[in-house]
Motif scaffolding. Sequence first.
Motif, PDB file in Angstrom:
ATOM      1  N   ALA A  57      63.261 -31.065  34.679  1.00 34.46           N
ATOM      2  CA  ALA A  57      62.442 -31.711  35.712  1.00 34.46           C
ATOM      3  C   ALA A  57      63.325 -32.397  36.759  1.00 34.46           C
ATOM      4  O   ALA A  57      63.001 -32.379  37.958  1.00 34.46           O
ATOM      5  N   ALA A  58      64.450 -32.954  36.332  1.00 39.09           N
ATOM      6  CA  ALA A  58      65.359 -33.620  37.279  1.00 39.09           C
ATOM      7  C   ALA A  58      65.927 -32.626  38.288  1.00 39.09           C
ATOM      8  O   ALA A  58      66.107 -32.956  39.456  1.00 39.09           O
ATOM      9  N   PHE A  59      66.185 -31.401  37.844  1.00 43.68           N
ATOM     10  CA  PHE A  59      66.645 -30.377  38.792  1.00 43.68           C
ATOM     11  C   PHE A  59      65.512 -29.956  39.725  1.00 43.68           C
ATOM     12  O   PHE A  59      65.708 -29.833  40.934  1.00 43.68           O
ATOM     13  N   VAL A  60      64.329 -29.760  39.186  1.00 42.85           N
ATOM     14  CA  VAL A  60      63.179 -29.365  39.998  1.00 42.85           C
ATOM     15  C   VAL A  60      62.885 -30.439  41.045  1.00 42.85           C
ATOM     16  O   VAL A  60      62.606 -30.132  42.207  1.00 42.85           O
ATOM     17  N   ASP A  61      62.996 -31.702  40.646  1.00 46.69           N
ATOM     18  CA  ASP A  61      62.712 -32.825  41.545  1.00 46.69           C
ATOM     19  C   ASP A  61      63.890 -33.160  42.461  1.00 46.69           C
ATOM     20  O   ASP A  61      63.785 -34.082  43.282  1.00 46.69           O
ATOM     21  N   GLU A  62      65.004 -32.437  42.294  1.00 46.39           N
ATOM     22  CA  GLU A  62      66.232 -32.697  43.062  1.00 46.39           C
ATOM     23  C   GLU A  62      66.655 -34.157  42.933  1.00 46.39           C
ATOM     24  O   GLU A  62      66.947 -34.852  43.910  1.00 46.39           O
ATOM     25  N   SER A  63      66.741 -34.608  41.697  1.00 47.88           N
ATOM     26  CA  SER A  63      67.108 -35.990  41.399  1.00 47.88           C
ATOM     27  C   SER A  63      68.570 -36.270  41.727  1.00 47.88           C
ATOM     28  O   SER A  63      69.407 -35.364  41.765  1.00 47.88           O
ATOM     29  N   ASP A  64      68.859 -37.529  41.905  1.00 49.30           N
ATOM     30  CA  ASP A  64      70.205 -38.035  42.143  1.00 49.30           C
ATOM     31  C   ASP A  64      71.081 -37.774  40.912  1.00 49.30           C
ATOM     32  O   ASP A  64      70.576 -37.697  39.786  1.00 49.30           O
ATOM     33  N   ILE A  65      72.393 -37.707  41.110  1.00 50.78           N
ATOM     34  CA  ILE A  65      73.290 -37.450  39.972  1.00 50.78           C
ATOM     35  C   ILE A  65      73.238 -38.576  38.946  1.00 50.78           C
ATOM     36  O   ILE A  65      73.530 -38.350  37.777  1.00 50.78           O
ATOM     37  N   LYS A  66      72.848 -39.759  39.348  1.00 49.84           N
ATOM     38  CA  LYS A  66      72.726 -40.856  38.381  1.00 49.84           C
ATOM     39  C   LYS A  66      71.672 -40.531  37.328  1.00 49.84           C
ATOM     40  O   LYS A  66      71.839 -40.854  36.156  1.00 49.84           O
ATOM     41  N   GLU A  67      70.590 -39.884  37.745  1.00 52.35           N
ATOM     42  CA  GLU A  67      69.543 -39.480  36.809  1.00 52.35           C
ATOM     43  C   GLU A  67      70.067 -38.390  35.862  1.00 52.35           C
ATOM     44  O   GLU A  67      69.851 -38.453  34.653  1.00 52.35           O
ATOM     45  N   HIS A  68      70.776 -37.416  36.412  1.00 52.08           N
ATOM     46  CA  HIS A  68      71.355 -36.354  35.579  1.00 52.08           C
ATOM     47  C   HIS A  68      72.356 -36.947  34.585  1.00 52.08           C
ATOM     48  O   HIS A  68      72.373 -36.577  33.415  1.00 52.08           O
ATOM     49  N   ALA A  69      73.174 -37.865  35.065  1.00 45.96           N
ATOM     50  CA  ALA A  69      74.171 -38.489  34.193  1.00 45.96           C
ATOM     51  C   ALA A  69      73.509 -39.286  33.076  1.00 45.96           C
ATOM     52  O   ALA A  69      73.950 -39.238  31.923  1.00 45.96           O
ATOM     53  N   ALA A  70      72.449 -40.005  33.402  1.00 45.10           N
ATOM     54  CA  ALA A  70      71.751 -40.809  32.388  1.00 45.10           C
ATOM     55  C   ALA A  70      71.153 -39.911  31.305  1.00 45.10           C
ATOM     56  O   ALA A  70      71.256 -40.210  30.107  1.00 45.10           O
ATOM     57  N   LEU A  71      70.555 -38.798  31.700  1.00 48.91           N
ATOM     58  CA  LEU A  71      69.984 -37.863  30.723  1.00 48.91           C
ATOM     59  C   LEU A  71      71.085 -37.199  29.893  1.00 48.91           C
ATOM     60  O   LEU A  71      70.942 -37.029  28.684  1.00 48.91           O
ATOM     61  N   THR A  72      72.184 -36.854  30.546  1.00 49.70           N
ATOM     62  CA  THR A  72      73.309 -36.247  29.828  1.00 49.70           C
ATOM     63  C   THR A  72      73.886 -37.230  28.821  1.00 49.70           C
ATOM     64  O   THR A  72      74.258 -36.853  27.708  1.00 49.70           O
ATOM     65  N   ARG A  73      73.941 -38.499  29.186  1.00 48.22           N
ATOM     66  CA  ARG A  73      74.459 -39.540  28.284  1.00 48.22           C
ATOM     67  C   ARG A  73      73.597 -39.634  27.018  1.00 48.22           C
ATOM     68  O   ARG A  73      74.115 -39.714  25.911  1.00 48.22           O
TER      69      ARG A  73
END
Length: 154
Positions: A57-73
């Motif tokens: 969903a973060a990719f679909v929503d074109e989220s900021d890298i902070k969101e991607h990093a938080a999910l990856t963490r």
Amino acid sequence: LINKEYKNYIESSLLMGFTGKQRLSSSISFKINKEIENEINLNKLRELNIVSSKGIAAFVDESDIKEHAALTRVSRDIKLSINGDYLNKDIMELIEESEKAGSLCTRIMGAGGGGFFICWAPKNKHDEIKNKLKIKTWVDVRFSNSGSQIIFSE
């Protein structure tokens, strides 16, 4: 299915390195398979499934890298707890040092847990991370529609 500008933004926000260390993924996978039988770890796998859906969903929503990093963490920490790599001094030092240098989240890749790693980091932090870690091999991240391919083999 993402626009070119967002793809470029994501690619420029990823920094991949190779530690030079290798472990047999088969022995690690065997250990993980045994751990999955534990009910606590089944709940962790369910949580991983939820985090993965949020990541898509973060990719679909074109989220900021902070969101991607938080999910990856979250994903990284779950996997570290399942496979026991939080006890691996080298892996934990790599994560800690890269994050001190500006990585928003550093994640060891693959079942072997010791070769390639990736950092979510703003482009302006890449040199600082490289200098801090003293890793010899750094790889530019580029997405491809053709999937993963072997581009070099000894």
